[in-house]
Scaffold this motif. Structure first.
Motif, PDB file in Angstrom:
ATOM      1  N   SER A  24      19.165   1.107  -3.758  1.00 38.54           N
ATOM      2  CA  SER A  24      18.518   0.342  -2.689  1.00 38.54           C
ATOM      3  C   SER A  24      19.519  -0.069  -1.619  1.00 38.54           C
ATOM      4  O   SER A  24      19.247   0.046  -0.419  1.00 38.54           O
ATOM      5  N   ILE A  48      20.409 -11.134  -3.614  1.00 36.04           N
ATOM      6  CA  ILE A  48      19.965 -10.579  -4.899  1.00 36.04           C
ATOM      7  C   ILE A  48      21.131 -10.515  -5.872  1.00 36.04           C
ATOM      8  O   ILE A  48      20.983 -10.789  -7.071  1.00 36.04           O
ATOM      9  N   PHE A  90      12.055  -1.561  -4.488  1.00 31.49           N
ATOM     10  CA  PHE A  90      12.936  -2.069  -5.545  1.00 31.49           C
ATOM     11  C   PHE A  90      12.218  -3.105  -6.404  1.00 31.49           C
ATOM     12  O   PHE A  90      12.238  -3.034  -7.649  1.00 31.49           O
ATOM     13  N   TRP A 117      13.357  -2.748  -0.190  1.00 29.17           N
ATOM     14  CA  TRP A 117      13.377  -3.871  -1.134  1.00 29.17           C
ATOM     15  C   TRP A 117      12.006  -4.073  -1.769  1.00 29.17           C
ATOM     16  O   TRP A 117      11.916  -4.533  -2.908  1.00 29.17           O
ATOM     17  N   VAL A 160      11.206 -11.578   1.848  1.00 34.19           N
ATOM     18  CA  VAL A 160      11.672 -10.765   0.719  1.00 34.19           C
ATOM     19  C   VAL A 160      11.797 -11.627  -0.537  1.00 34.19           C
ATOM     20  O   VAL A 160      11.395 -11.214  -1.634  1.00 34.19           O
ATOM     21  N   PHE A 191      19.387  -1.074  -7.956  1.00 36.74           N
ATOM     22  CA  PHE A 191      20.009  -1.956  -6.962  1.00 36.74           C
ATOM     23  C   PHE A 191      20.999  -1.175  -6.106  1.00 36.74           C
ATOM     24  O   PHE A 191      21.006  -1.293  -4.868  1.00 36.74           O
ATOM     25  N   ILE A 216      20.401  -9.698   2.436  1.00 33.19           N
ATOM     26  CA  ILE A 216      19.403  -9.593   1.367  1.00 33.19           C
ATOM     27  C   ILE A 216      20.011  -9.055   0.069  1.00 33.19           C
ATOM     28  O   ILE A 216      19.843  -9.675  -0.997  1.00 33.19           O
ATOM     29  N   PRO A 217      20.741  -7.918   0.095  1.00 33.98           N
ATOM     30  CA  PRO A 217      21.361  -7.481  -1.172  1.00 33.98           C
ATOM     31  C   PRO A 217      22.378  -8.476  -1.704  1.00 33.98           C
ATOM     32  O   PRO A 217      22.531  -8.607  -2.922  1.00 33.98           O
ATOM     33  N   ASN A 276      13.061  -3.368   4.998  1.00 33.33           N
ATOM     34  CA  ASN A 276      12.591  -4.174   3.862  1.00 33.33           C
ATOM     35  C   ASN A 276      11.628  -3.395   2.972  1.00 33.33           C
ATOM     36  O   ASN A 276      11.335  -3.827   1.852  1.00 33.33           O
ATOM     37  N   TYR A 310       9.731 -11.218  -4.026  1.00 33.56           N
ATOM     38  CA  TYR A 310      10.396 -11.099  -5.321  1.00 33.56           C
ATOM     39  C   TYR A 310       9.873 -12.146  -6.303  1.00 33.56           C
ATOM     40  O   TYR A 310       9.554 -11.838  -7.457  1.00 33.56           O
TER      41      TYR A 310
END
Length: 506
Positions: A435, A457, A189, A186, A154, A432, A453-454, A183, A158
Motif C-alpha cells: 500500500s 498507521i 488495504f 488505503w 481514512v 502495508f 497516513i501510512p 486514498n 479504519y
C-alpha cells in the motif's frame, strides 16, 4: 473522558496558533492560492467553475460549506449569497482543518483502544496528543489543504471496519477519495485486511459451534456404572469450559505459520470457503471501487487538474524516503542500541536468508536511487518546503551522498518490518508495504505530507513504549513545530524569476 481530554488538548494550542497565523499571514499561502478561491466559488453557489490547477476532488470544499453553514446558519437559511460568500474568508476556511485535527486526534485515540485494548485510556490519550503534534500533520492544521480532512476520513474508515460496520466504513472510504484520490489504496488495504479478519472470525465461530455440538452430543451419553451419567456430564462440562480449550480455539485462528506462502494459502482457502459471506459483507467497498474506476475512465486519469505536472512516474526512491523519515520521526522505536541489537538477533536466526535479504535490499535500493530518483520541477523551484533544502543540502550536496544514505534507508525499512511483524501477520505487513509503495512510488513530487497516513498507521501498530519516551518524543515534536512556525510566520518571501523556473525566495 479520554476523548474529551484529547479534543481539549488539541483545541488548547490549535485555536490560539490558528488565530496567530491568520493575523500574520492573512492572505492565501502556497497551494491555498488555488484552494481558497475554489472554496469561495462554492460558497457563492457556483459548483460548475473549477480551477484547472487543482488536482484533488472537491471534498474539502463541501466539508467547508457544511462547516460554515453550521457556524452561520442564519445566512445559509435566508440564502444571502453575498453575505455567505463573505463568511468564507481565508481564516474561516482554515479553521475547518482545526476542527478536523481535533477529530483526527479523537479517532486515533479510539483506534488505539480498539487495536490495543490493554493500553488504557491514559496512555491512549498521551499517544493521541503526541500524534496531533507530529510536525507535518501539525503544520497543515493551520493552512487550507486537504491533508488533515483526508486523514480524518481514512481513520474513520479504519475504525468503522474494525468495528465491523462495513457500510459505514465504505461510506467513509468514498469520502476519503473525495479528499485525495490515492486514498482508494488505503480503502483497499482496510477492506482486504477486514475481509481476512472476517473469515478468521467465521472460521473460529464454526469451530466453537462444532465443538459445542460435539460436547452436547457426548454429554447425553450414559457411562455404565453407578452415578456415571452425572459424572460424565460434569466432566464434559469442565472440559468444554476449560480456559485451555478457549485458548486453543483462539490460537487456531491466529496460528503462527512457517512461511508467508503457507499463510497466504491458508487465508486464500478460508476466503474461498467463506466467499459468499465475504462478498455480501464487503459489497459496499466493491461499489465504491466500481465508481472510482468509472471516474478514472471518464476523467482519463487519476488527477483532476495540472495533469502534466503530476504524471505517474516510477519514483522508487520515494518509497525509501518514507522509511527513513518515518523511522526518524519515531526515534525511540527505531534508532536505539536495543533496537539495533534486536535486529541483529532477528537476522541471526537465519544467517543465510538474512544475508540474502540484506543483499537484495541494498541492491534494489542502489538501483532505485540511481535510476528512479526524480527531481520534480516543483521540488527545485519552491524553497518554502523542507524538501527543497533536504534535496539540495543533503541528498544532492555531492554525487556520493545519495548512495551513503542507502544503508539508512535499508535499516529503517527492516526495523519497520521487524516491529510490525511482532504484532501483525506476514500478510498484514506485506499489504502495508504494498500500500505504501502504491501510494508513493507513482508520485513524482517528494512531499512529506504524502507520508502522513501510512505514518499514522505505523504508529497505531508499533509496540507501546513508556511514558517517558513518549514525553521526550513529544518535546522534540514541539521544538520542530515551533521552528516550523517561526520560519513560516516571520520570514517573508519575495519573488525571484530565473530562466526556465520560478523560485520563491526570502
Amino acid at each position: 473522558m479520554g476523548r474529551l481530554a484529547v479534543a481539549a488538548a488539541v483545541a488548547a494550542w490549535a485555536i490560539p496558533i490558528a488565530a496567530l497565523v491568520d493575523s500574520i499571514v492573512p492572505e492565501p499561502y502556497m497551494d491555498e492560492i488555488f484552494h481558497v478561491p475554489q472554496a469561495q466559488q462554492y460558497c457563492r453557489g457556483d459548483f460548475l467553475t473549477w480551477d484547472p490547477m487543482i488536482t484533488t476532488p472537491p471534498g474539502l470544499y463541501y466539508v467547508s460549506l457544511v462547516y460554515v453553514a453550521s457556524l452561520f446558519p442564519g445566512a445559509w437559511m435566508i440564502r444571502l449569497a453575498e453575505t455567505f460568500d463573505a463568511l468564507c474568508s481565508t481564516a474561516v476556511l482554515r479553521s475547518t482543518n482545526v476542527i478536523m485535527a481535533m477529530v483526527c486526534a479523537v479517532l486515533f485515540h479510539d483506534l488505539l483502544l480498539c487495536i490495543r485494548p490493554g493500553i488504557g485510556t491514559r496512555k491512549a490519550t498521551i499517544y493521541a496528543i503526541l500524534v496531533a503534534l507530529y510536525p507535518v500533520h501539525w503544520f497543515f492544521t493551520f493552512v487550507y489543504y486537504t491533508d488533515v480532512a483526508s486523514l480524518a476520513t481514512v481513520l474513520a474508515m479504519y475504525l468503522s471496519c474494525l468495528k465491523k460496520r462495513f457500510w459505514v466504513s465504505a461510506m467513509f472510504g468514498a469520502f476519503s477519495i473525495l479528499f485525495r484520490q490515492t486514498n482508494v489504496i488505503w480503502m483497499i488495504f482496510v477492506a482486504a485486511n477486514g475481509a481476512i479478519s472476517y473469515t478468521q472470525d467465521i472460521y473460529l465461530k464454526d469451530n466453537v459451534s462444532h465443538e459445542s455440538s460435539e460436547s452436547a452430543h457426548q454429554s447425553n451419553k450414559v457411562v455404565p456404572g453407578k452415578g456415571s451419567k452425572i459424572t460424565a456430564q460434569g466432566l464434559r462440562r469442565r472440559r468444554t469450559n476449560s480456559p485451555m480449550r478457549k485458548k486453543g480455539a483462539v490460537s487456531e485462528s491466529t496460528k503462527l505459520y512457517n512461511s508467508l506462502a503457507e499463510e497466504v494459502w491458508d487465508i486464500s482457502l478460508k476466503l474461498w470457503n467463506s466467499k459468499c459471506e465475504v462478498l455480501i459483507a464487503f459489497a459496499p467497498f466493491a461499489i465504491v471501487m466500481v465508481a472510482f474506476i468509472a471516474f478514472i475512465i471518464w476523467n482519463g486519469g487519476i488527477v483532476l487538474g495540472a495533469k502534466e505536472a503530476h504524471v505517474v512516474s516510477p519514483h522508487f526512491a520515494q518509497f525509501l524516503y518514507f522509511g527513513l523519515v518515518s523511522a526518524a520521526a519515531l526515534l525511540p522505536w527505531h534508532f536505539t542500541p536495543s533496537r539495533a541489537l534486536d535486529l541483529v538477533r532477528w537476522f541471526g536466526k537465519s544467517k543465510t536468508c538474512s544475508s540474502l535479504a540484506v543483499s537484495m535490499a541494498l541492491g534494489l535500493s542502489i538501483i532505485a536511487v540511481h535510476f528512479f530518483s526524480i527531481a520534480h520541477p516543483y521540488l527545485l523551484a519552491d524553497n518554502r518546503h523542507y524538501t527543497f533544502y533536504i534535496w539540495r543540502k543533503v541528498i544532492q550536496v555531492n554525487w556520493v551522498m545519495k548512495y551513503i544514505l542507502i544503508p539508512l534507508y535499508v535499516y529503517s525499512w527492516f526495523s519497520i518490518i521487524n516491529i510490525l511483524g511482532k504484532s501483525q501477520t506476514r500478510v498484514w505487513v506485506l499489504s502495508f508495504i504494498l500500500s505504501v509503495a502504491l501510494v508513493l512510488v507513482p508520485a513524482p513530487l517528494v512531499e512529506f505530507r504524502y507520508y502522513t497516513i501510512p505514518f499514522i498507521i505505523l504508529v497505531l501498530h508499533s509496540p507501546i513504549i513508556g511514558t517517558g519516551k513518549l514525553l521526550s518524543l513529544g518535546f522534540l515534536y514541539v521544538i520542530a513545530d515551533l521552528f516550523t512556525m517561526v520560519m513560516f510566520l516571520f520570514r517573508p518571501f519575495h519573488w525571484e524569476h530565473e530562466p526556465g523556473t520560478q523560485r520563491f525566495m526570502w
